[in-house]
Scaffold this motif. Structure first.
Motif, PDB file in Angstrom:
ATOM      1  N   PHE A 139     -47.123  30.826 -25.378  1.00 20.15           N
ATOM      2  CA  PHE A 139     -47.086  29.620 -24.559  1.00 20.15           C
ATOM      3  C   PHE A 139     -48.233  28.637 -24.796  1.00 20.15           C
ATOM      4  O   PHE A 139     -48.100  27.463 -24.487  1.00 20.15           O
ATOM      5  N   ARG A 140     -49.383  29.096 -25.329  1.00 23.26           N
ATOM      6  CA  ARG A 140     -50.534  28.198 -25.399  1.00 23.26           C
ATOM      7  C   ARG A 140     -51.166  28.073 -26.779  1.00 23.26           C
ATOM      8  O   ARG A 140     -51.715  27.030 -27.119  1.00 23.26           O
ATOM      9  N   GLU A 170     -53.385  31.896 -12.841  1.00 23.14           N
ATOM     10  CA  GLU A 170     -52.014  31.582 -12.454  1.00 23.14           C
ATOM     11  C   GLU A 170     -51.567  32.515 -11.336  1.00 23.14           C
ATOM     12  O   GLU A 170     -52.020  33.661 -11.243  1.00 23.14           O
ATOM     13  N   LYS A 213     -46.394  33.627 -12.905  1.00 28.29           N
ATOM     14  CA  LYS A 213     -45.349  32.601 -12.857  1.00 28.29           C
ATOM     15  C   LYS A 213     -44.937  32.102 -14.233  1.00 28.29           C
ATOM     16  O   LYS A 213     -43.799  31.644 -14.424  1.00 28.29           O
ATOM     17  N   ILE A 214     -45.833  32.193 -15.210  1.00 23.87           N
ATOM     18  CA  ILE A 214     -45.547  31.628 -16.530  1.00 23.87           C
ATOM     19  C   ILE A 214     -44.279  32.215 -17.150  1.00 23.87           C
ATOM     20  O   ILE A 214     -43.621  31.586 -17.974  1.00 23.87           O
ATOM     21  N   HIS A 215     -43.898  33.420 -16.708  1.00 28.89           N
ATOM     22  CA  HIS A 215     -42.745  34.086 -17.312  1.00 28.89           C
ATOM     23  C   HIS A 215     -41.409  33.475 -16.905  1.00 28.89           C
ATOM     24  O   HIS A 215     -40.381  33.804 -17.512  1.00 28.89           O
ATOM     25  N   ARG A 250     -41.002  30.237 -17.007  1.00 22.46           N
ATOM     26  CA  ARG A 250     -40.912  28.969 -17.728  1.00 22.46           C
ATOM     27  C   ARG A 250     -39.708  28.995 -18.666  1.00 22.46           C
ATOM     28  O   ARG A 250     -39.482  29.960 -19.391  1.00 22.46           O
ATOM     29  N   ASN A 251     -38.940  27.926 -18.627  1.00 17.57           N
ATOM     30  CA  ASN A 251     -37.735  27.770 -19.457  1.00 17.57           C
ATOM     31  C   ASN A 251     -36.643  28.783 -19.118  1.00 17.57           C
ATOM     32  O   ASN A 251     -35.730  29.005 -19.918  1.00 17.57           O
ATOM     33  N   ARG A 252     -36.731  29.402 -17.938  1.00 17.22           N
ATOM     34  CA  ARG A 252     -35.682  30.333 -17.493  1.00 17.22           C
ATOM     35  C   ARG A 252     -35.161  29.841 -16.142  1.00 17.22           C
ATOM     36  O   ARG A 252     -35.629  30.255 -15.084  1.00 17.22           O
ATOM     37  N   LYS A 253     -34.189  28.951 -16.191  1.00 18.67           N
ATOM     38  CA  LYS A 253     -33.714  28.288 -14.981  1.00 18.67           C
ATOM     39  C   LYS A 253     -32.972  29.231 -14.035  1.00 18.67           C
ATOM     40  O   LYS A 253     -32.823  28.925 -12.849  1.00 18.67           O
TER      41      LYS A 253
END
Length: 292
Positions: A104-105, A163, A238-240, A242-245
Motif C-alpha cells: 500500500f505505501r 491506524e 482498517k487499511i485491509h 481499502r479497495n474492498r467495497k
C-alpha cells in the motif's frame, strides 16, 4: 592544441577581430598572433583569412572552430560533474518491510527515490512483522525494517503512521452472535500482542474472556477473501478494507474513549546513519509519513 586554444578560436569567431580578441583575453595582439601562428604550424594549415576589416576562418579553421566549441562544452560538463560529485549518491540500502506496507505505501516511495538517486542499489525483503522482519534486523540481513506493531528495540525508531484496528466483516456487526462465527486469522505468523488486544477489549466491555472459534489461513489475502465470502470475521487494521467495497470496518474503542491503534514503525541501527544512502532513504520514509 589545448583548452586555451579552444577559447581563442571561440572568441575570434565572436569578435571577428584580432585586436578585440586580444583585449578580451587580456593579452597583447602580438602575443595572440604568435599563438595563432603556432597553432597553424601545428596543423600545417592556414586558419584565418586576414582583411583590413577583420578576419574570417578558412575551411580548415571552421573545422577546428567546430571542434573547439564542442570541446569547450564537454569541458564545462566535466567541470560541473566533478563539482557536483558529492551530490551523487552511491551505495546500497537493504530494506525489510511488511507485505502490507509494501503493497500500500512502498512502491511510490521507491519510485521517487530511485528516480532521484539512480546510482543507489535497493535490496528489498518482505516478511512477517512478528517473526521474519525482527530476525532480519537483528542478524544484519537488512539495514532497516518497516513493520506493523511495536517491538523491543533500543536503537533508531520512528512511528511512521498509526491506524485504527477493529472488526472486519462482510455483515453488520452483532456482538451477541460474533463469536459464533469463525475469527479468520492469518497464521503465517503467530498470535501477536496486537491480536491479544481483542481479548482485552472484549473482557473490558463484556466482563468475560471471549472464546472465539479460530480458522487459520496462510495469508492476509486468503483471510480477506474468506471474509468477503461471508465465512467469518477478523480483527485487523482498517487499511485491509481499502479497495474492498463489500467489507465493513468497525473500530474498537476502549471504555476510556481511546481507540485501539496499531502503529507501523521504522527501525534501524543508529550507526548506519553515517552511510549517506541509508540516511537519505530514511529521510524519504519520514517525509512520506509526514504527508499522510
Amino acid at each position: 592544441m589545448d583548452s586555451r586554444d579552444w577559447e581563442v578560436l571561440k572568441l575570434i569567431d565572436e569578435e571577428k577581430s584580432l585586436t578585440k580578441t586580444a583585449q578580451r583575453l587580456y593579452i597583447s595582439q602580438p602575443a595572440l598572433t604568435y599563438r595563432l601562428n603556432k597553432l597553424e604550424k601545428e596543423f600545417n594549415v592556414a586558419l584565418l583569412n586576414r582583411y583590413s576589416s577583420g578576419v574570417t576562418f578558412t575551411p580548415q579553421g571552421e573545422y577546428l572552430l567546430k571542434y573547439a566549441k564542442e570541446m569547450l562544452e564537454q569541458l564545462e560538463l566535466v567541470k560541473k560533474s566533478v563539482q557536483n560529485l558529492d551530490d551523487v549518491l552511491y551505495g546500497k540500502v537493504r530494506i525489510g518491510v511488511s507485505t502490507v506496507y509494501a503493497k500500500f505505501r512502498l512502491a511510490h516511495i521507491l519510485k521517487e527515490f530511485t528516480e532521484h538517486f539512480p546510482e543507489v542499489e535497493v535490496e528489498l525483503h518482505t516478511g512477517s512483522s512478528t517473526l521474519e522482519l525482527p530476525e532480519m534486523l537483528r542478524t544484519g540481513v537488512v539495514d532497516l525494517i518497516i513493520k506493523r506493531g511495536n517491538m523491543e528495540w533500543n536503537e533508531g525508531r520512528h512511528i511512521i503512521f498509526e491506524e485504527p484496528k477493529g472488526i472486519i466483516t462482510s455483515k453488520p456487526v452483532c456482538f451477541e452472535t460474533l463469536l459464533s462465527e469463525p475469527w479468520i486469522q492469518d497464521q503465517s505468523s503467530v498470535i501477536t500482542e496486537s491480536d491479544k488486544l481483542f481479548f482485552e477489549w472484549w473482557t473490558e466491555k463484556f466482563g468475560v474472556m471471549p472464546k472465539p472459534k479460530i480458522m487459520g489461513v496462510n495469508s492476509i489475502e486468503a483471510c480477506m477473501e474468506m471474509i468477503s465470502q461471508g465465512l467469518g470475521w477478523t480483527f485487523l487494521p482498517k487499511i485491509h478494507v481499502r479497495n474492498r467495497k463489500n467489507l465493513s470496518f468497525y473500530p474498537l474503542v476502549w471504555q476510556s474513549g481511546v481507540p485501539i491503534i496499531q502503529p507501523t514503525v521504522l527501525l534501524y541501527r543508529k550507526q548506519l546513519l553515517e552511510k549517506p544512502a541509508i540516511k537519505k532513504f530514511i529521510d524519504y520514509i519520514l517525509m512520506d509519513c509526514s504527508e499522510l
